[in-house]
Design a protein around this motif. Structure first.
Motif, PDB file in Angstrom:
ATOM      1  N   PRO A 145       0.820  -1.216   0.000  1.00  0.00           N
ATOM      2  CA  PRO A 145       0.000   0.000   0.000  1.00  0.00           C
ATOM      3  C   PRO A 145       0.854   1.267   0.000  1.00  0.00           C
ATOM      4  CG  PRO A 145      -0.043  -1.057   2.159  1.00  0.00           C
ATOM      5  CD  PRO A 145       0.755  -1.948   1.259  1.00  0.00           C
ATOM      6  N   GLY A 146       0.291   2.315  -0.595  1.00  0.00           N
ATOM      7  CA  GLY A 146       0.942   3.624  -0.571  1.00  0.00           C
ATOM      8  C   GLY A 146       0.391   4.404   0.600  1.00  0.00           C
ATOM      9  N   VAL A 147       1.079   4.339   1.731  1.00  0.00           N
ATOM     10  CA  VAL A 147       0.521   4.962   2.942  1.00  0.00           C
ATOM     11  C   VAL A 147       1.520   5.822   3.703  1.00  0.00           C
ATOM     12  CG1 VAL A 147      -1.081   3.022   3.236  1.00  0.00           C
ATOM     13  CG2 VAL A 147       1.057   3.042   4.527  1.00  0.00           C
ATOM     14  N   PHE A 159       5.667   4.898  -2.272  1.00  0.00           N
ATOM     15  CA  PHE A 159       4.880   4.448  -1.115  1.00  0.00           C
ATOM     16  C   PHE A 159       4.023   5.528  -0.469  1.00  0.00           C
ATOM     17  CE2 PHE A 159       8.986   2.078  -1.199  1.00  0.00           C
ATOM     18  CZ  PHE A 159       8.475   0.887  -1.700  1.00  0.00           C
ATOM     19  N   THR A 160       3.842   6.643  -1.154  1.00  0.00           N
ATOM     20  CA  THR A 160       3.042   7.707  -0.550  1.00  0.00           C
ATOM     21  C   THR A 160       1.566   7.547  -0.932  1.00  0.00           C
ATOM     22  OG1 THR A 160       3.444   9.113  -2.458  1.00  0.00           O
ATOM     23  CG2 THR A 160       4.947   9.360  -0.601  1.00  0.00           C
ATOM     24  N   PRO A 161       0.667   8.150  -0.159  1.00  0.00           N
ATOM     25  CA  PRO A 161      -0.767   8.052  -0.466  1.00  0.00           C
ATOM     26  C   PRO A 161      -1.077   8.705  -1.814  1.00  0.00           C
ATOM     27  CG  PRO A 161      -0.420   8.834   1.782  1.00  0.00           C
ATOM     28  CD  PRO A 161       0.918   8.859   1.112  1.00  0.00           C
ATOM     29  N   LYS A 162      -1.978   8.083  -2.572  1.00  0.00           N
ATOM     30  CA  LYS A 162      -2.299   8.591  -3.906  1.00  0.00           C
ATOM     31  C   LYS A 162      -3.707   9.200  -3.950  1.00  0.00           C
ATOM     32  CE  LYS A 162       1.561   6.638  -5.673  1.00  0.00           C
ATOM     33  NZ  LYS A 162       2.182   6.220  -4.403  1.00  0.00           N
ATOM     34  N   GLY A 163      -4.344   9.352  -2.783  1.00  0.00           N
ATOM     35  CA  GLY A 163      -5.662   9.970  -2.757  1.00  0.00           C
ATOM     36  C   GLY A 163      -6.803   9.000  -2.993  1.00  0.00           C
ATOM     37  N   VAL A 164      -6.649   7.783  -2.519  1.00  0.00           N
ATOM     38  CA  VAL A 164      -7.689   6.765  -2.704  1.00  0.00           C
ATOM     39  C   VAL A 164      -8.802   6.969  -1.667  1.00  0.00           C
ATOM     40  CG1 VAL A 164      -8.190   4.288  -2.623  1.00  0.00           C
ATOM     41  CG2 VAL A 164      -6.020   5.101  -3.599  1.00  0.00           C
ATOM     42  N   VAL A 179     -11.914   5.128  -2.141  1.00  0.00           N
ATOM     43  CA  VAL A 179     -12.814   3.963  -2.228  1.00  0.00           C
ATOM     44  C   VAL A 179     -12.496   2.991  -1.094  1.00  0.00           C
ATOM     45  CG1 VAL A 179     -12.890   4.213  -4.748  1.00  0.00           C
ATOM     46  CG2 VAL A 179     -11.305   2.569  -3.713  1.00  0.00           C
ATOM     47  N   PRO A 180     -13.422   2.064  -0.818  1.00  0.00           N
ATOM     48  CA  PRO A 180     -13.154   1.069   0.225  1.00  0.00           C
ATOM     49  C   PRO A 180     -11.866   0.300  -0.074  1.00  0.00           C
ATOM     50  CG  PRO A 180     -15.456   0.994  -0.440  1.00  0.00           C
ATOM     51  CD  PRO A 180     -14.767   1.932  -1.384  1.00  0.00           C
ATOM     52  N   THR A 181     -11.028   0.183   0.920  1.00  0.00           N
ATOM     53  CA  THR A 181      -9.693  -0.386   0.704  1.00  0.00           C
ATOM     54  C   THR A 181      -9.393  -1.471   1.718  1.00  0.00           C
ATOM     55  OG1 THR A 181      -8.937   1.748  -0.129  1.00  0.00           O
ATOM     56  CG2 THR A 181      -7.234   0.173   0.527  1.00  0.00           C
ATOM     57  N   ALA A 182      -8.774  -2.532   1.209  1.00  0.00           N
ATOM     58  CA  ALA A 182      -8.310  -3.623   2.064  1.00  0.00           C
ATOM     59  C   ALA A 182      -6.797  -3.696   1.974  1.00  0.00           C
ATOM     60  CB  ALA A 182      -8.928  -4.937   1.606  1.00  0.00           C
ATOM     61  N   VAL A 183      -6.150  -3.852   3.108  1.00  0.00           N
ATOM     62  CA  VAL A 183      -4.686  -3.884   3.145  1.00  0.00           C
ATOM     63  C   VAL A 183      -4.219  -5.173   3.820  1.00  0.00           C
ATOM     64  CG1 VAL A 183      -2.656  -2.832   4.241  1.00  0.00           C
ATOM     65  CG2 VAL A 183      -4.344  -1.377   3.100  1.00  0.00           C
ATOM     66  N   SER A 184      -3.321  -5.887   3.123  1.00  0.00           N
ATOM     67  CA  SER A 184      -2.659  -7.034   3.739  1.00  0.00           C
ATOM     68  C   SER A 184      -1.201  -6.671   3.954  1.00  0.00           C
ATOM     69  CB  SER A 184      -2.726  -8.263   2.837  1.00  0.00           C
ATOM     70  OG  SER A 184      -4.050  -8.728   2.742  1.00  0.00           O
ATOM     71  N   VAL A 185      -0.728  -6.938   5.147  1.00  0.00           N
ATOM     72  CA  VAL A 185       0.646  -6.559   5.483  1.00  0.00           C
ATOM     73  C   VAL A 185       1.472  -7.828   5.672  1.00  0.00           C
ATOM     74  CG1 VAL A 185       2.107  -5.357   7.139  1.00  0.00           C
ATOM     75  CG2 VAL A 185      -0.161  -4.448   6.578  1.00  0.00           C
ATOM     76  N   PHE A 186       2.404  -8.050   4.746  1.00  0.00           N
ATOM     77  CA  PHE A 186       3.258  -9.232   4.833  1.00  0.00           C
ATOM     78  C   PHE A 186       4.618  -8.846   5.436  1.00  0.00           C
ATOM     79  CE2 PHE A 186       0.076 -10.474   1.796  1.00  0.00           C
ATOM     80  CZ  PHE A 186      -0.146 -11.808   2.098  1.00  0.00           C
ATOM     81  N   PRO A 187       5.130  -9.703   6.305  1.00  0.00           N
ATOM     82  CA  PRO A 187       6.336  -9.312   7.037  1.00  0.00           C
ATOM     83  C   PRO A 187       7.556  -9.103   6.156  1.00  0.00           C
ATOM     84  CG  PRO A 187       5.811 -11.622   7.429  1.00  0.00           C
ATOM     85  CD  PRO A 187       4.645 -11.021   6.697  1.00  0.00           C
ATOM     86  N   SER A 221      -2.137   3.497   7.387  1.00  0.00           N
ATOM     87  CA  SER A 221      -3.112   2.956   6.438  1.00  0.00           C
ATOM     88  C   SER A 221      -4.456   3.663   6.580  1.00  0.00           C
ATOM     89  CB  SER A 221      -3.298   1.450   6.665  1.00  0.00           C
ATOM     90  OG  SER A 221      -2.081   0.781   6.529  1.00  0.00           O
ATOM     91  N   GLU A 222      -4.830   3.949   7.826  1.00  0.00           N
ATOM     92  CA  GLU A 222      -6.114   4.634   8.060  1.00  0.00           C
ATOM     93  C   GLU A 222      -6.093   6.062   7.524  1.00  0.00           C
ATOM     94  OE1 GLU A 222      -7.682   2.236  12.032  1.00  0.00           O
ATOM     95  OE2 GLU A 222      -6.348   3.965  12.257  1.00  0.00           O
ATOM     96  N   GLN A 223      -4.917   6.698   7.631  1.00  0.00           N
ATOM     97  CA  GLN A 223      -4.816   8.065   7.094  1.00  0.00           C
ATOM     98  C   GLN A 223      -4.855   8.061   5.572  1.00  0.00           C
ATOM     99  OE1 GLN A 223      -1.207   9.959   8.606  1.00  0.00           O
ATOM    100  NE2 GLN A 223      -1.727   9.228  10.659  1.00  0.00           N
ATOM    101  N   ALA A 224      -4.120   7.110   4.979  1.00  0.00           N
ATOM    102  CA  ALA A 224      -3.975   7.095   3.518  1.00  0.00           C
ATOM    103  C   ALA A 224      -5.253   6.616   2.846  1.00  0.00           C
ATOM    104  CB  ALA A 224      -2.812   6.197   3.115  1.00  0.00           C
ATOM    105  N   TYR A 225      -5.916   5.662   3.483  1.00  0.00           N
ATOM    106  CA  TYR A 225      -7.144   5.100   2.922  1.00  0.00           C
ATOM    107  C   TYR A 225      -8.285   5.365   3.902  1.00  0.00           C
ATOM    108  CZ  TYR A 225      -3.778   2.464   0.032  1.00  0.00           C
ATOM    109  OH  TYR A 225      -2.761   2.099  -0.815  1.00  0.00           O
ATOM    110  N   PRO A 226      -8.955   6.531   3.788  1.00  0.00           N
ATOM    111  CA  PRO A 226      -9.966   6.901   4.784  1.00  0.00           C
ATOM    112  C   PRO A 226     -11.107   5.883   4.869  1.00  0.00           C
ATOM    113  CG  PRO A 226      -9.917   8.467   2.916  1.00  0.00           C
ATOM    114  CD  PRO A 226      -8.737   7.579   2.781  1.00  0.00           C
ATOM    115  N   ASN A 227     -11.273   5.095   3.830  1.00  0.00           N
ATOM    116  CA  ASN A 227     -12.315   4.070   3.857  1.00  0.00           C
ATOM    117  C   ASN A 227     -11.680   2.681   3.955  1.00  0.00           C
ATOM    118  OD1 ASN A 227     -14.725   2.723   3.726  1.00  0.00           O
ATOM    119  ND2 ASN A 227     -15.410   3.669   1.805  1.00  0.00           N
TER     120      ASN A 227
END
Lengths: 418, 425
Positions: free
Chosen positions: A217-219, A352-357, A359-367, A378-384
């Motif tokens: 994600p770009g966050v 990796f910066t926020p692109k202004g999304v 829409v509803p977004t799902a994020v998976s974080v792999f180690p 992630s919450e800041q970058a993807y308000p939904n």
């Protein structure tokens, strides 16, 4: 293969614009590849006993032996052809894509966007479970129609002959493609460059997007991103999680010289088209050095001699020699070592910066990802943000390496949006 | 087995034993001597190698054309096609080989690695010994044009008192020098090896000249062995004040208070830092460039791009321009890398290096600076004076670039004569 819906969507789009395509590499090409591998002129051994100078000679020698004598391209070719493949010209370039429709009535369309050096092959393992969930531990209501395009300059897509094919233009091409297929509203999933293109697409055409899933994600807030790229010390006021992400980013930026080089001189890597082993080393290095350190033993460990043996055993599913050579061989046959690099040259977006999304977004974080996106960012970058999950294992190519987890993320993450 | 056979066998075995004992003794004796032994060397590439190269060039699998009409994505494919055609059909390595072999070549082991060098003494009395040191993607070949004018000045527009005894080594991992098999061969160690080489040749005090890595190395030689160095000449001086260098590296706007010359240099070096990602790549993953050992055209494409100005100066011959390097010049160097399979071993120097390229190293011996306009940066006199407190010569040239000795040998020869005149007694 019977694909009535597919034909219908062609009618809804434009029939003449969409041409069926089949992957058929001539035997002469296979022979020529083998001849070249066997004729490889190798450099001397590295002066260290680890991967700190790049792909080790013994690794690449083993790979060469396996590639020339054991590897079977026809297997992945058959797999690719088990789905309907198409070409359609968008903005002057032929875009190749797989379009696999589900037989389930309430299936939702999803576009899967790959990255470098992933190619469509990195998403190949998740197609069947997505279109046919009931055969793969899911419910009918989890079904997707899958659209899997090759980036311009990658695989069987055309190679741009003019400038401008940056992630923004590619994002627009994805929207055009989905529209041409008759899909007004669809899901998105992206990895690596694919993650950037789906972010840009969702930001630009929110009305068409039901939801987006990203595992890169770009966050990262702009100022923090900037600081990490220049190797500045950790900014004050970060949470522990954010600080870890910052350190991962700083480290990543120190280890992606290939990316800077591709961005500056893609044409200088002409050797990648002429030398299969040169290509293999170049593609394998970032995969193993950046994301899958256990691959030091990739082509060296006798236990791994079975072609389908899972490597990278610290991850529960992992990659096989065949997986890696499928991608490398696709690059070889399509001569895309240089054309695929050009996206780095074209790109002006911070990774990796926020692109202004919105829409509803799902994020998976792999180690093992370049950085682990903290929930706060992630919450800041993807308000939904509708879904956020930290995985225990896995890295930069999860649908290639841990397809089960991505399938689960796409089913679970999007369930509330259907 | 017959008795006769047994005897023969035992005799044979006995002879062998005696022989290997004898050899052992000799080789032990040689080991002591071998450390400093100097062995003549001739350039002789096997015919099969030439045929294989030609076959590979003809079989090149090509990339598509770049999407621009300039050099901004790397060497344009048109240029590479021109080069390949010429390389496979017109280029004659044997001519080059014969020219190279007109001079005496040697190998000598230093610090565990064979160092190849060319050594030509002048017939003039009072000739000054000078070691000329190359860089990347150059080789000893880029300095060969200087030998005749430097050793025999009278035949080349100079005076007897302009004469030099010339030593041109290949760096470890380059050309016909051995390839290090262990780590540690950084510029410091190469500098030490070069001083050892000059001493071994009987030169108690000598001059050193360098461009590119050679510049870094001669600076370090001067710092390590000030008593052995009569003076140095550099065409890529380490002269940028550390803070200014750092700011250029970070891509910051020019600091205030620079003179016009300094400002020009700052802008040049800023552009340089944005165009040397190959250097960072080799510095981090040399072994990953394994394709350069396997693809001659891949190798040529990679070696032609050092920095934007050099790329233009090196490739213009393939666009039919007459100034500077010829096609043969360019291909002599690329062919040398190919035949010696040194792309990776040469790249490893970047991995080994910890020295800063352009900042002052603390040189106190007499220094001569030639500031060429198309160098990575044209050193302003002000910076040269600060970096080299004993600056005996400074000249700003009208033409010439990063490979000045190769590309403008006459100007370069004159620069070396003028540089060191004041040191001659």
């Amino acid at each position: 293969m019977k694909q009535p819906e597919s034909t219908a969507s062609q009618v809804k789009g434009s029939v003449i614009d969409i041409r069926p395509f089949k992957v058929t590499i001539p035997q002469s090409e296979l022979d020529e590849l083998k001849r070249r591998i066997l004729a490889t002129r190798f450099p001397e051994r590295e002066t260290v006993n680890d991967i700190s100078q790049g792909i080790q000679l013994s690794t690449i020698e083993e790979l060469a032996k396996f590639w020339a004598n054991e590897y079977d391209w026809r297997k992945v070719e058959t797999k690719l052809n088990s789905y309907p493949n198409f070409l359609t010209e968008i903005n002057g370039v032929d875009i190749h894509f797989i379009h696999a429709r589900s037989n389930h009535e309430n299936a939702r369309p999803i576009l899967l966007a790959h990255g470098w050096p992933g190619t469509i092959i990195e998403h190949l393992k998740i197609i069947d479970p997505l279109i046919n969930p009931t055969a793969y531990g899911g419910n009918e209501s989890d079904a997707f129609h899958v659209v899997l395009p090759s980036f311009p300059g990658y695989g069987f897509s055309g190679k741009p002959t003019t400038t401008g094919w940056d992630p923004g233009q590619i994002a627009v091409a994805w929207a055009t493609l989905m529209n041409r297929l008759g899909y007004d509203r669809y899901f998105l999933h992206g990895t690596d460059w694919g993650a950037i293109t789906v972010d840009l697409l969702a930001a630009q055409f929110p009305e068409n997007i039901i939801g987006l899933h990203s595992n890169m994600p770009g966050v990262v807030p702009d100022n923090i991103h900037q600081a990490s790229a220049t190797g500045a010390p950790v900014p004050a006021g970060l949470t522990q999680e954010e600080q870890r992400a910052y350190e991962q980013l700083s480290k990543a930026y120190k280890n992606v010289h290939y990316a800077y080089y591709l961005a500056s001189r893609p044409q200088a890597l002409a050797g990648l088209i002429d030398s299969p082993i040169g290509l293999a080393a170049f593609l394998l290095d970032p995969i193993t050095a950046l994301f899958y350190p256990p691959a030091t033993e990739l082509f060296q460990n006798a236990d791994n001699e079975k072609p389908d043996a899972r490597l990278f055993s610290v991850y529960d599913e992992g990659l096989s020699r065949n997986d890696l050579l499928d991608i490398i061989t696709l690059f070889w046959f399509t001569k895309s070592g240089v054309s695929a690099s050009r996206i780095y040259w074209e790109n002006k977006f911070p990774f990796f910066t926020p692109k202004g999304v919105k829409v509803p977004t799902a994020v998976s974080v792999f180690p093992g990802e370049l950085y682990q996106a903290p929930k706060s960012w992630s919450e800041q970058a993807y308000p939904n943000l509708v879904y956020y999950r930290q995985e225990e294992k896995g890295a930069h190519f999860p649908s290639w390496e841990r397809p089960q987890r991505i399938i689960d993320a796409l089913r679970t993450g999007f369930r509330t949006l259907r | 087995m017959t008795t006769a056979n047994k005897i023969r066998r035992s005799l044979f075995g006995g002879v062998l034993v005696a022989g290997s004992l004898l050899l052992g003794t000799v080789s032990n004796a040689q080991t002591a001597a071998a450390d400093t032994a100097i062995r003549p060397f001739k350039v002789q590439i096997a015919e099969s190698e030439l045929a294989d190269l030609k076959q590979r060039i003809i079989a090149t699998r090509w990339t598509e054309k770049e999407t621009v009409n300039d050099h901004s994505q790397g060497v344009p494919s048109k240029t590479v096609h021109e080069l390949a055609t010429y390389w496979a059909t017109k280029y004659d390595w044997r001519k080059t080989e014969a020219r190279l072999n007109r001079y005496p070549h040697f190998l000598t082991k230093i610090d565990g690695v064979d160092i190849h060098y060319v050594h030509v003494r002048s017939k003039e009395k009072n000739a000054l010994p000078i070691i000329l040191t190359h860089g990347w993607p150059g080789s000893f070949i880029e300095l060969m044009k200087l030998i005749d004018p430097l050793t025999n000045p009278v035949a080349y527009g100079g005076k007897p008192e302009d004469a030099f005894d010339v030593v041109i080594p290949s760096m470890p991992g380059y050309g016909f020098s051995g390839k290090p098999t262990t780590t540690g061969w950084n510029p410091d160690r190469i500098a030490k090896a070069y001083v050892t080489l000059m001493k071994r040749l009987g030169y108690k005090k000598f001059l050193a000249q360098g461009g590119d890595w050679g510049s870094v190395i001669v600076d370090i030689m001067a710092v390590q062995s000030p008593n052995d160095l009569l003076g140095i000449h550099t065409n890529m001086p380490g002269a940028i004040p550390a803070d200014i260098d750092k700011s250029a590296f970070a891509g910051a706007p020019a600091p205030s208070g620079l003179t016009p010359d300094e400002r020009h240099a700052y802008d040049q070096v800023s552009v340089t830092y944005k165009n040397v990602y190959y250097a960072f790549f080799m510095g981090s993953r040399p072994q990953t460039l394994t394709g350069l050992a396997d693809s001659p055209v891949g190798l040529a494409t990679f070696l032609l791009d050092h920095d934007p100005r050099s790329m233009a100066l090196i490739t213009r011959t393939f666009a039919g321009q007459k100034e500077g390097l010829t096609k043969d010049d360019v291909l002599d160097n690329v062919s040398l890398y190919w035949f010696t399979n040194t792309a990776i071993s040469a790249a490893r120097l970047y991995w080994e290096n910890k020295s800063n390229y352009f900042s002052p190293k603390g040189v106190t011996v007499p220094v001569a600076v030639s500031a060429f306009p198309d160098e990575l940066y044209q050193t302003p006199r002000s910076w040269a004076e600060k970096a080299y407190p004993n600056l005996i010569y400074y000249n700003k040239l009208e033409k010439g670039g990063h490979f000045a000795a190769w590309e403008q040998p006459e100007i370069f020869t004159q620069e070396l004569r003028n540089s060191f005149r004041s040191l001659r007694k």
